[in-house]
Design a protein around this motif. Structure first.
Motif, PDB file in Angstrom:
ATOM      1  N   THR A  78       8.101 -11.728  20.533  1.00 37.92           N
ATOM      2  CA  THR A  78       7.854 -11.160  19.115  1.00 37.92           C
ATOM      3  C   THR A  78       7.608  -9.883  18.929  1.00 37.92           C
ATOM      4  O   THR A  78       7.145  -9.292  19.717  1.00 37.92           O
ATOM      5  CB  THR A  78       6.423 -11.934  18.638  1.00 37.92           C
ATOM      6  N   PHE A  79       8.270  -9.348  17.839  1.00 36.43           N
ATOM      7  CA  PHE A  79       8.342  -7.981  17.722  1.00 36.43           C
ATOM      8  C   PHE A  79       7.451  -7.658  16.378  1.00 36.43           C
ATOM      9  O   PHE A  79       6.473  -6.978  16.540  1.00 36.43           O
ATOM     10  CB  PHE A  79       9.578  -7.339  17.481  1.00 36.43           C
ATOM     11  N   TRP A  80       7.596  -8.632  15.316  1.00 39.90           N
ATOM     12  CA  TRP A  80       7.055  -8.260  14.218  1.00 39.90           C
ATOM     13  C   TRP A  80       5.826  -9.640  13.921  1.00 39.90           C
ATOM     14  O   TRP A  80       6.229 -10.531  14.454  1.00 39.90           O
ATOM     15  CB  TRP A  80       7.822  -8.587  12.949  1.00 39.90           C
ATOM     16  N   ALA A  81       4.925  -9.334  12.973  1.00 39.69           N
ATOM     17  CA  ALA A  81       4.040 -10.236  12.797  1.00 39.69           C
ATOM     18  C   ALA A  81       4.886 -11.345  12.102  1.00 39.69           C
ATOM     19  O   ALA A  81       5.760 -11.292  11.290  1.00 39.69           O
ATOM     20  CB  ALA A  81       2.844  -9.922  12.023  1.00 39.69           C
ATOM     21  N   GLU A  82       4.433 -12.710  12.114  1.00 42.92           N
ATOM     22  CA  GLU A  82       5.259 -13.935  11.505  1.00 42.92           C
ATOM     23  C   GLU A  82       5.236 -13.617   9.868  1.00 42.92           C
ATOM     24  O   GLU A  82       6.106 -13.961   9.165  1.00 42.92           O
ATOM     25  CB  GLU A  82       4.467 -15.188  12.045  1.00 42.92           C
ATOM     26  N   ASP A  83       4.217 -13.215   9.464  1.00 44.67           N
ATOM     27  CA  ASP A  83       3.969 -13.188   7.985  1.00 44.67           C
ATOM     28  C   ASP A  83       4.084 -11.700   7.501  1.00 44.67           C
ATOM     29  O   ASP A  83       4.195 -10.811   8.354  1.00 44.67           O
ATOM     30  CB  ASP A  83       2.778 -13.868   7.532  1.00 44.67           C
ATOM     31  N   TYR A  84       3.995 -11.440   6.307  1.00 41.98           N
ATOM     32  CA  TYR A  84       3.786 -10.105   5.565  1.00 41.98           C
ATOM     33  C   TYR A  84       2.997 -10.293   4.465  1.00 41.98           C
ATOM     34  O   TYR A  84       2.700 -11.228   3.966  1.00 41.98           O
ATOM     35  CB  TYR A  84       4.989  -9.676   5.098  1.00 41.98           C
ATOM     36  N   PHE A  85       2.301  -9.191   3.971  1.00 44.29           N
ATOM     37  CA  PHE A  85       1.642  -9.005   2.884  1.00 44.29           C
ATOM     38  C   PHE A  85       2.264  -8.309   1.823  1.00 44.29           C
ATOM     39  O   PHE A  85       3.086  -7.460   1.725  1.00 44.29           O
ATOM     40  CB  PHE A  85       0.022  -8.055   3.116  1.00 44.29           C
ATOM     41  N   ASP A  86       2.341  -9.132   0.666  1.00 37.47           N
ATOM     42  CA  ASP A  86       3.184  -8.812  -0.549  1.00 37.47           C
ATOM     43  C   ASP A  86       2.131  -8.711  -1.973  1.00 37.47           C
ATOM     44  O   ASP A  86       1.279  -9.382  -2.016  1.00 37.47           O
ATOM     45  CB  ASP A  86       4.271  -9.334  -0.971  1.00 37.47           C
ATOM     46  N   THR A  87       2.613  -7.682  -2.835  1.00 38.22           N
ATOM     47  CA  THR A  87       1.768  -7.730  -3.933  1.00 38.22           C
ATOM     48  C   THR A  87       2.632  -7.396  -5.129  1.00 38.22           C
ATOM     49  O   THR A  87       3.471  -6.749  -5.020  1.00 38.22           O
ATOM     50  CB  THR A  87       0.623  -6.386  -3.909  1.00 38.22           C
ATOM     51  N   PHE A  88       2.289  -8.387  -6.183  1.00 39.19           N
ATOM     52  CA  PHE A  88       3.212  -7.938  -7.439  1.00 39.19           C
ATOM     53  C   PHE A  88       2.623  -6.703  -8.197  1.00 39.19           C
ATOM     54  O   PHE A  88       1.461  -6.827  -8.453  1.00 39.19           O
ATOM     55  CB  PHE A  88       3.073  -9.286  -8.325  1.00 39.19           C
ATOM     56  N   MET A  89       3.455  -5.810  -8.574  1.00 37.95           N
ATOM     57  CA  MET A  89       2.837  -4.895  -9.578  1.00 37.95           C
ATOM     58  C   MET A  89       2.559  -5.321 -10.989  1.00 37.95           C
ATOM     59  O   MET A  89       3.600  -5.688 -11.703  1.00 37.95           O
ATOM     60  CB  MET A  89       3.784  -3.620  -9.314  1.00 37.95           C
ATOM     61  N   ARG A  90       1.462  -5.255 -11.421  1.00 38.86           N
ATOM     62  CA  ARG A  90       1.063  -5.981 -12.652  1.00 38.86           C
ATOM     63  C   ARG A  90       1.428  -5.137 -13.753  1.00 38.86           C
ATOM     64  O   ARG A  90       1.843  -5.462 -14.761  1.00 38.86           O
ATOM     65  CB  ARG A  90      -0.400  -6.091 -12.693  1.00 38.86           C
ATOM     66  N   ASP A  91       1.319  -3.816 -13.460  1.00 37.11           N
ATOM     67  CA  ASP A  91       1.532  -2.846 -14.447  1.00 37.11           C
ATOM     68  C   ASP A  91       1.680  -1.171 -14.020  1.00 37.11           C
ATOM     69  O   ASP A  91       1.518  -1.164 -12.729  1.00 37.11           O
ATOM     70  CB  ASP A  91       0.238  -2.748 -15.713  1.00 37.11           C
ATOM     71  N   THR A  92       1.720  -0.511 -14.745  1.00 35.04           N
ATOM     72  CA  THR A  92       2.194   0.936 -14.375  1.00 35.04           C
ATOM     73  C   THR A  92       1.110   1.381 -13.469  1.00 35.04           C
ATOM     74  O   THR A  92       1.513   2.142 -12.689  1.00 35.04           O
ATOM     75  CB  THR A  92       2.589   2.128 -15.499  1.00 35.04           C
ATOM     76  N   GLU A  93      -0.096   1.236 -13.953  1.00 36.81           N
ATOM     77  CA  GLU A  93      -1.245   1.774 -13.155  1.00 36.81           C
ATOM     78  C   GLU A  93      -1.231   1.287 -12.049  1.00 36.81           C
ATOM     79  O   GLU A  93      -1.750   1.713 -11.003  1.00 36.81           O
ATOM     80  CB  GLU A  93      -2.423   1.446 -14.106  1.00 36.81           C
ATOM     81  N   HIS A  94      -1.337   0.047 -11.825  1.00 36.51           N
ATOM     82  CA  HIS A  94      -1.282  -0.850 -10.460  1.00 36.51           C
ATOM     83  C   HIS A  94      -0.270   0.155  -9.672  1.00 36.51           C
ATOM     84  O   HIS A  94      -0.366   0.238  -8.529  1.00 36.51           O
ATOM     85  CB  HIS A  94      -0.973  -2.357 -10.651  1.00 36.51           C
ATOM     86  N   GLU A  95       1.087   0.186 -10.025  1.00 31.66           N
ATOM     87  CA  GLU A  95       1.830   0.674  -9.214  1.00 31.66           C
ATOM     88  C   GLU A  95       1.651   2.205  -8.796  1.00 31.66           C
ATOM     89  O   GLU A  95       1.899   2.695  -7.786  1.00 31.66           O
ATOM     90  CB  GLU A  95       3.584   0.759  -9.994  1.00 31.66           C
ATOM     91  N   ARG A  96       1.062   2.978  -9.634  1.00 31.08           N
ATOM     92  CA  ARG A  96       0.736   4.289  -9.239  1.00 31.08           C
ATOM     93  C   ARG A  96      -0.084   4.273  -8.276  1.00 31.08           C
ATOM     94  O   ARG A  96      -0.239   5.172  -7.324  1.00 31.08           O
ATOM     95  CB  ARG A  96       0.013   5.065 -10.772  1.00 31.08           C
ATOM     96  N   LYS A  97      -1.392   3.298  -8.373  1.00 29.86           N
ATOM     97  CA  LYS A  97      -2.277   3.432  -7.479  1.00 29.86           C
ATOM     98  C   LYS A  97      -1.905   2.875  -5.965  1.00 29.86           C
ATOM     99  O   LYS A  97      -2.106   3.350  -4.750  1.00 29.86           O
ATOM    100  CB  LYS A  97      -3.381   2.349  -7.652  1.00 29.86           C
TER     101      LYS A  97
END
Length: 121
Positions: A78-97
């Motif tokens: 194994t090289f990478w962890a099996e899973d990954y963490f993802d987040t949907f950008m809710r709005d411009t402020e969330h994306e900025r952060k």
């Protein structure tokens, strides 16, 4: 990715990984990368998903880079962890952060390569 050549391999493949992003039954659709940061033990990537799902993009990229990295390291397993963490950008402020978090992440750890933003067409 503590080794510079592995970090470079990961970054180069992230930026150039557009010829295949998911199922071969669909026309390839390269994601538009907004920002990336390669850390010693993980990667942060901010990108827009097009017609191919995020799981297909990430899965194909991880499979491809793992094969290349293991060949370079002369290792198997194994090289990478099996899973990954993802987040949907809710709005411009969330994306900025999120952008601020990714840009500041190298100050919390030792980045292997630069964390400059990039847009890939």
């Amino acid at each position: 990715m503590r080794r510079a050549e592995i970090a470079k391999l990961v970054e180069d493949n992230l930026l150039n990984f557009s010829s295949y992003c998911g199922s071969q039954t669909r026309a390839p659709s390269a994601p538009r990368y907004e920002l990336r940061c390669i850390m010693p033990n993980h990667v942060h990537v901010l990108f827009n998903v097009g017609s191919v799902s995020m799981s297909e993009i990430v899965g194909a990229w991880k499979k491809h880079t793992a094969r290349l990295a293991k060949r370079l390291l002369g290792k198997s397993g194994t090289f990478w962890a099996e899973d990954y963490f993802d987040t949907f950008m809710r709005d411009t402020e969330h994306e900025r952060k999120t952008v601020r978090y990714i840009e500041n992440n190298p100050t919390k750890g030792e980045a292997s390569v630069g964390s400059e933003g990039v847009a890939v067409e």
